[in-house]
Design a protein around this motif. Sequence first.
Motif, PDB file in Angstrom:
ATOM      1  N   GLN A  78       0.916  -0.750  -0.350  1.00 52.29           N
ATOM      2  CA  GLN A  78      -0.202  -0.102   0.030  1.00 52.29           C
ATOM      3  C   GLN A  78       0.728   1.096   0.036  1.00 52.29           C
ATOM      4  O   GLN A  78       0.416   2.354  -0.292  1.00 52.29           O
ATOM      5  CB  GLN A  78      -1.210  -0.233   1.226  1.00 52.29           C
ATOM      6  CG  GLN A  78      -2.233  -0.782   1.099  1.00 52.29           C
ATOM      7  CD  GLN A  78      -2.862  -0.961   0.023  1.00 52.29           C
ATOM      8  OE1 GLN A  78      -3.307   0.911  -0.506  1.00 52.29           O
ATOM      9  NE2 GLN A  78      -3.588  -1.144  -0.833  1.00 52.29           N
ATOM     10  N   LEU A  79       2.664   1.190   0.384  1.00 51.28           N
ATOM     11  CA  LEU A  79       3.030   2.251   0.648  1.00 51.28           C
ATOM     12  C   LEU A  79       3.190   3.165  -1.100  1.00 51.28           C
ATOM     13  O   LEU A  79       3.370   2.101  -2.040  1.00 51.28           O
ATOM     14  CB  LEU A  79       4.012   2.426   1.262  1.00 51.28           C
ATOM     15  CG  LEU A  79       3.905   1.716   2.402  1.00 51.28           C
ATOM     16  CD1 LEU A  79       5.289   1.562   3.399  1.00 51.28           C
ATOM     17  CD2 LEU A  79       2.977   2.977   3.467  1.00 51.28           C
ATOM     18  N   THR A 102      -0.367   0.331   6.742  1.00 49.80           N
ATOM     19  CA  THR A 102      -0.709   2.141   6.906  1.00 49.80           C
ATOM     20  C   THR A 102      -1.656   2.341   7.779  1.00 49.80           C
ATOM     21  O   THR A 102      -1.159   3.058   8.999  1.00 49.80           O
ATOM     22  CB  THR A 102      -1.387   2.459   5.791  1.00 49.80           C
ATOM     23  OG1 THR A 102      -2.372   1.394   5.641  1.00 49.80           O
ATOM     24  CG2 THR A 102      -0.684   1.846   4.672  1.00 49.80           C
ATOM     25  N   HIS A 131      -6.508   8.759   4.669  1.00 49.99           N
ATOM     26  CA  HIS A 131      -6.001   7.195   4.060  1.00 49.99           C
ATOM     27  C   HIS A 131      -4.391   7.757   3.046  1.00 49.99           C
ATOM     28  O   HIS A 131      -3.216   7.160   3.261  1.00 49.99           O
ATOM     29  CB  HIS A 131      -6.690   6.036   3.610  1.00 49.99           C
ATOM     30  CG  HIS A 131      -5.274   5.002   3.491  1.00 49.99           C
ATOM     31  ND1 HIS A 131      -5.235   4.225   2.334  1.00 49.99           N
ATOM     32  CD2 HIS A 131      -5.322   4.369   4.263  1.00 49.99           C
ATOM     33  CE1 HIS A 131      -4.330   3.826   2.443  1.00 49.99           C
ATOM     34  NE2 HIS A 131      -4.747   3.203   3.608  1.00 49.99           N
ATOM     35  N   VAL A 186      -0.790   6.897   3.544  1.00 48.76           N
ATOM     36  CA  VAL A 186       0.162   6.422   2.797  1.00 48.76           C
ATOM     37  C   VAL A 186       1.248   7.262   2.420  1.00 48.76           C
ATOM     38  O   VAL A 186       2.297   6.964   2.275  1.00 48.76           O
ATOM     39  CB  VAL A 186      -0.126   6.416   1.734  1.00 48.76           C
ATOM     40  CG1 VAL A 186       0.295   5.907   0.457  1.00 48.76           C
ATOM     41  CG2 VAL A 186      -2.015   5.018   2.259  1.00 48.76           C
ATOM     42  N   SER A 232       5.334   6.448   3.475  1.00 51.55           N
ATOM     43  CA  SER A 232       6.098   6.185   2.413  1.00 51.55           C
ATOM     44  C   SER A 232       7.843   6.997   2.580  1.00 51.55           C
ATOM     45  O   SER A 232       8.601   6.268   2.011  1.00 51.55           O
ATOM     46  CB  SER A 232       5.489   6.553   1.163  1.00 51.55           C
ATOM     47  OG  SER A 232       4.396   5.555   0.506  1.00 51.55           O
TER      48      SER A 232
END
Length: 497
Positions: free
Chosen positions: A310-311, A338, A386, A390, A394
């Motif tokens: 998800q990153l 996350t 979200h 992220v 990241s």
Amino acid sequence: MAARTDPAIWSGLFRISPESGQTLQAQIRQAIVAAILDRQIAASMPLPSCRVLAEKLGVARGTVVLAFQQLVDQGFLIAKERRGHFVNPDMLTLPARAPGTVRRNDPTLDWKSRRKVAASDMPEPSKQENWIRATYPFVYGQFDPGLFPTAEWRECNRMALAVLEIRNWAADMVDRDDPLLIEQIQARLLPRRGIFANPDEIIVTLGAQHALYMLATLLMGRGTKVAMEDPGYPDARSIFRLSGAEVLPVPVDRDGIDPDAIPDDCGFAFVTPSHQCPTMVSLSDERRHKLIADAQKHDRIIIEDGYDSQLVDDAPQQALRGLDRSGRVIYVGSMSKTLAPGLRLGYIVASAELIAELRALRRFMLRHPPANNQRAVALFLSLGHHEALVRRLSAAFQERRERLMQAVTSYMPDWRMTETPGGTSLWLKGPPGAKSQVLAENAAARGVLIEQGARFFDRPEQNARFMRLGISSIALQHVEPGIRELAMAAGRQAAAA
């Protein structure tokens, strides 16, 4: 009345701590409720006045006044004019807590001989209960309190507690999920991985492990053969074996799992193509297409775990599910890396027919994941929180990863790193004679927590030289000092050997 002013009585009953996660008012209420239900305060004994109790506890008088008023509203206390506060006698009619636990175990009862599933015989998880207190927690899968979106998460929970929202999630949903969450997964999470799905192709789970357990329960059994990366995700290996399936280890190299090494008669292949668990390598484009082509050729199902995907990556790759045109790829995702691992929220993307069967199975397991959490997460996604999180994670993790690689190169040059872009951990192989179990014990004495690598292998006893260093829960300024301490522990181990 003497008892009311006796400090010894009340000092023992009411203890508050500034280190507690609860407010002072909540701690006072909890202490009084516990004392009432445990029969430590008689109905005839008045509680100390708000002024006296505030002085004893070292808090503002208003804090005690608010605590007493709420307990009156809840029926635990009765306020008598000019006499003070007393325990409501009706509360003392409830059964008291037992003074101790009574054991009624028949010594001849052998539960192990009666079990049908050998869950306790499977490899134990990596236990790092006190990781948050460690100075240098190189642990994988935990969160950084400094990066957690506290204000945004509170906002979404407050919104979920609005009267109209409560009506949306408080009822028993039987086998359904929050439609807003399904919509947000479909619109916000899956397109990032190149996956486009219909609402009836998505089901919410209690994390990725729950998803794998449901898939194994529904699709696997004795006689099933599952190809799995070696090294690979140890809990997935255990889940498949608990279902009765035979797990066949397939080697992993710098391009990921080798499709040519998968036996033709394997009905399933479990893979982590985005960032392989635990090496963090990405499955090459050539092998991705080969894996899907072989699945069609041999009538095989691929279970794709979107591990660490998800990153934001420098070189993002499309998920196998997005490349698949035959419906043979089942995608498993989660928000553990996350938002928060403790939230336990994941999802499965598969054909509508399989999702319908999984809903039927899930209903007998837990009906549905907590609907209030589903709605709060749906709001978190819909408000863009979200997406912002992220990007923040990241950037922070990339900086930590670079610092970690530099520190390992400088202080532990004899440990070979698997260099891969992105991901939240680093996989290392030690020099001949290195034993990560001994190193982990020595490092822990220095405040450094690491994860032994042997548990990821099908034959752990033959792979003692590996370890994994996570970066999600350690602050940037602690990375280099932590590796210096780890290097000193490794040096002592080598000298002792």
